[in-house]
Design a protein around this motif. Structure first.
Motif, mmCIF file in Angstrom:
data_model
loop_
_atom_site.group_PDB
_atom_site.id
_atom_site.type_symbol
_atom_site.label_atom_id
_atom_site.label_comp_id
_atom_site.label_asym_id
_atom_site.label_seq_id
_atom_site.Cartn_x
_atom_site.Cartn_y
_atom_site.Cartn_z
ATOM 1 N N ILE A 135 0.741 -1.172 -0.075
ATOM 2 C CA ILE A 135 -0.050 0.167 0.157
ATOM 3 C C ILE A 135 0.786 1.337 -0.028
ATOM 4 O O ILE A 135 0.642 2.209 -0.912
ATOM 5 N N ASN A 136 1.817 1.334 1.048
ATOM 6 C CA ASN A 136 2.583 2.587 1.203
ATOM 7 C C ASN A 136 3.714 2.854 0.268
ATOM 8 O O ASN A 136 4.025 3.950 0.074
ATOM 9 N N LEU A 225 -4.028 3.152 -5.905
ATOM 10 C CA LEU A 225 -4.654 4.211 -5.149
ATOM 11 C C LEU A 225 -5.032 5.329 -6.326
ATOM 12 O O LEU A 225 -4.459 5.364 -7.381
ATOM 13 N N GLN A 227 -4.627 8.269 -6.685
ATOM 14 C CA GLN A 227 -3.817 9.383 -7.194
ATOM 15 C C GLN A 227 -2.552 8.607 -8.047
ATOM 16 O O GLN A 227 -1.753 9.403 -8.640
ATOM 17 N N THR B 85 -1.641 10.229 3.572
ATOM 18 C CA THR B 85 -2.870 9.348 3.566
ATOM 19 C C THR B 85 -3.076 8.862 2.171
ATOM 20 O O THR B 85 -2.328 9.149 1.225
ATOM 21 N N THR B 86 -3.638 7.477 2.258
ATOM 22 C CA THR B 86 -3.967 6.983 0.995
ATOM 23 C C THR B 86 -5.214 7.553 0.276
ATOM 24 O O THR B 86 -5.434 7.264 -0.883
ATOM 25 N N GLU B 87 -5.865 8.492 1.028
ATOM 26 C CA GLU B 87 -7.125 9.052 0.514
ATOM 27 C C GLU B 87 -6.915 9.995 -0.319
ATOM 28 O O GLU B 87 -6.328 11.217 -0.096
ATOM 29 N N GLY B 88 -6.815 10.098 -1.699
ATOM 30 C CA GLY B 88 -6.445 10.895 -2.780
ATOM 31 C C GLY B 88 -7.643 11.726 -3.490
ATOM 32 O O GLY B 88 -7.451 12.676 -4.228
ATOM 33 N N THR B 106 -0.367 12.391 -0.371
ATOM 34 C CA THR B 106 -1.087 11.185 -0.516
ATOM 35 C C THR B 106 0.255 10.021 -0.813
ATOM 36 O O THR B 106 1.153 10.371 -1.324
ATOM 37 N N LYS B 107 -0.468 8.745 -0.544
ATOM 38 C CA LYS B 107 0.476 7.739 -0.654
ATOM 39 C C LYS B 107 0.479 7.385 -1.951
ATOM 40 O O LYS B 107 -0.513 7.515 -2.545
ATOM 41 N N PRO B 108 1.407 6.697 -2.694
ATOM 42 C CA PRO B 108 2.703 5.927 -1.969
ATOM 43 C C PRO B 108 3.519 6.937 -1.490
ATOM 44 O O PRO B 108 3.732 8.127 -2.151
ATOM 45 N N ILE B 109 4.222 6.635 -0.478
ATOM 46 C CA ILE B 109 5.001 7.577 0.193
ATOM 47 C C ILE B 109 6.287 7.944 -0.681
ATOM 48 O O ILE B 109 6.899 7.212 -1.503
#
Lengths: 275, 126
Positions: A135-136, A225, A227, B85-88, B106-109
């Motif tokens: 995820i990250n 995700l 984004q 956050t993951t919330e984009g 936003t993630k990915p970091i």
């Protein structure tokens, strides 16, 4: 009387004439002197010119200055060229610096991820860390981790995010995209990420979890995700490196669990026999 | 050189480590970590921080609640807060900024984004 007056008038005129003549003679003398002085000056200049043939005349000075200007113009052009070269070099260095910085960041992230993966021998914790990393660091939204059961030769989900684990199909080794990738050990990415439609048997990404050439499972990704619209170049490299560490961590934790289980069983037998 | 204190509020240890590792590349930062919003509030009440990084989705108390509580505290109303956050979605971003967050990552970091945010929000001399 008149004769005497005439005589006096003639004498006066003669004197006047004599005076004028004298003045004319003096003037002529002055002219001759001036002429001589100027001739002397010319001679002096000619003599000086003979002695210093290199002394610049006006034309020579102008010519020399023009030559100097031309040389300076050429030098200026060379300096400008050098500045351009240096600027290009600087730009190149700046771009390389950014690339190296990105690579450094990626390696630092990879270090943290692998450190976390190998910080525990608990299978569930390892699985949780894998999910967090995907995820990250990768930016996946819906994905699963499937492990190969070597007795049945099938792949079964052991962890998931964004989708229920039970929803993920059981895949035979060699069956479909997932089974093929698990069999060959190759990474799979769909060609057109933008138009990909979620299909549980046909993921957008399938990365085998390999220890050397031995595949123990796969990570399957179904969506990214919001984004994250596409994969960056570093992602492909990151996937493979992370998958290697994830596989080792899973394998180690499973071995440890099995050995712990065997140890408990043996301890149970020993207790039974000795008590 | 002055030392600035930074608090990272994040439930994932891996994510916390990634943020810590990114921030450690900036000299003069003292970094503390909290597991969730409540742990974050405890740490904020125990000592003074100059910058807060927080996730949104966390157990016990989420990041948005933490942001609103921090902003309502007169002692912390001006302390910069960065959300990671993951919330984009745009509405999530707008909501977080409306509650008083200064930056929304936003993630990915991405290490550079974290470092840039810290450099922008802290009066660093180097």
């Amino acid at each position: 009387m008149a004769g005497i007056e005439d005589h006096h008038g003639g004498t006066n005129r003669a004197e006047e004439f004599l005076q004028i003549f004298k003045k004319g003679a003096e003037f002529t003398q002055d002219l001759l002197k001036e002429n001589e002085r100027l001739r002397f000056q010319i001679l002096k200049l000619e003599e000086k010119e003979r002695q210093e043939p290199g002394a610049p005349s006006d034309d020579a000075t102008v010519r020399k200055l023009q030559e100097k200007i031309a040389a300076l113009e050429e030098e200026k052009a060379q300096i400008l060229d050098r500045i351009r070269e240096v600027e290009e070099e600087n730009l190149d260095f700046a771009n390389r610096y950014v690339d190296i910085e990105n690579e450094n960041n990626m390696l630092a992230n990879l270090y943290i991820a692998s450190y976390q993966l190998h910080s525990t021998l608990d299978f569930n914790e390892v699985l949780q860390i894998i999910l967090e990393i995907v995820i990250n660091l990768i930016g996946a939204e819906q994905f699963g981790v499937m492990l190969l059961d070597e007795k049945t030769n099938s792949l079964r989900a052991v962890g998931s995010e964004g989708i229920e684990r039970d929803e993920l199909p059981v895949i035979e080794l060699g069956e479909g995209v997932i089974g093929q990738m698990a069999k060959t050990g190759e990474n799979y990415f769909v060609d057109d990420l933008e138009h990909y439609q979620k299909d549980l048997t046909n993921p957008m990404v399938c990365i085998p979890l390999k220890i050397k050439e031995h595949v123990i499972g796969v990570i399957v990704i179904y969506s990214l995700l919001e984004q994250k619209s596409r994969f960056a170049e570093v992602d492909y490299e990151l996937f493979t490196l992370l998958a290697g560490h994830a596989a080792t961590a899973i394998f180690s934790s499973k071995l440890y669990s099995e050995s712990e289980r065997k140890l408990t069983t043996i301890q149970g037998f020993i207790d039974l026999m000795t008590k | 050189m002055s030392a600035f204190k930074v608090l990272i509020v994040e439930d994932s240890p891996t994510m916390r480590q990634l943020i810590v590792f990114a921030l450690k590349r900036i000299r003069g930062l003292q970094i503390s970590e909290a597991n969730d919003g409540v742990d974050g509030l405890k740490k904020l009440s125990a000592e003074r921080f100059d910058l807060i990084f927080t996730d949104i989705n966390m157990p016990i108390m989420d990041g948005l609640k933490l942001v609103s509580l921090v902003r309502n505290d007169p002692g912390y109303k001006d302390v910069p807060i960065v959300i990671i956050t993951t919330e984009g979605a745009n509405e999530d971003r707008e909501r977080a900024l409306a509650l008083g967050a200064n930056e929304y990552i936003t993630k990915p970091i991405q290490t550079t984004k974290i470092m840039d945010a810290a450099r922008r929000l802290l009066p660093l001399t180097v």
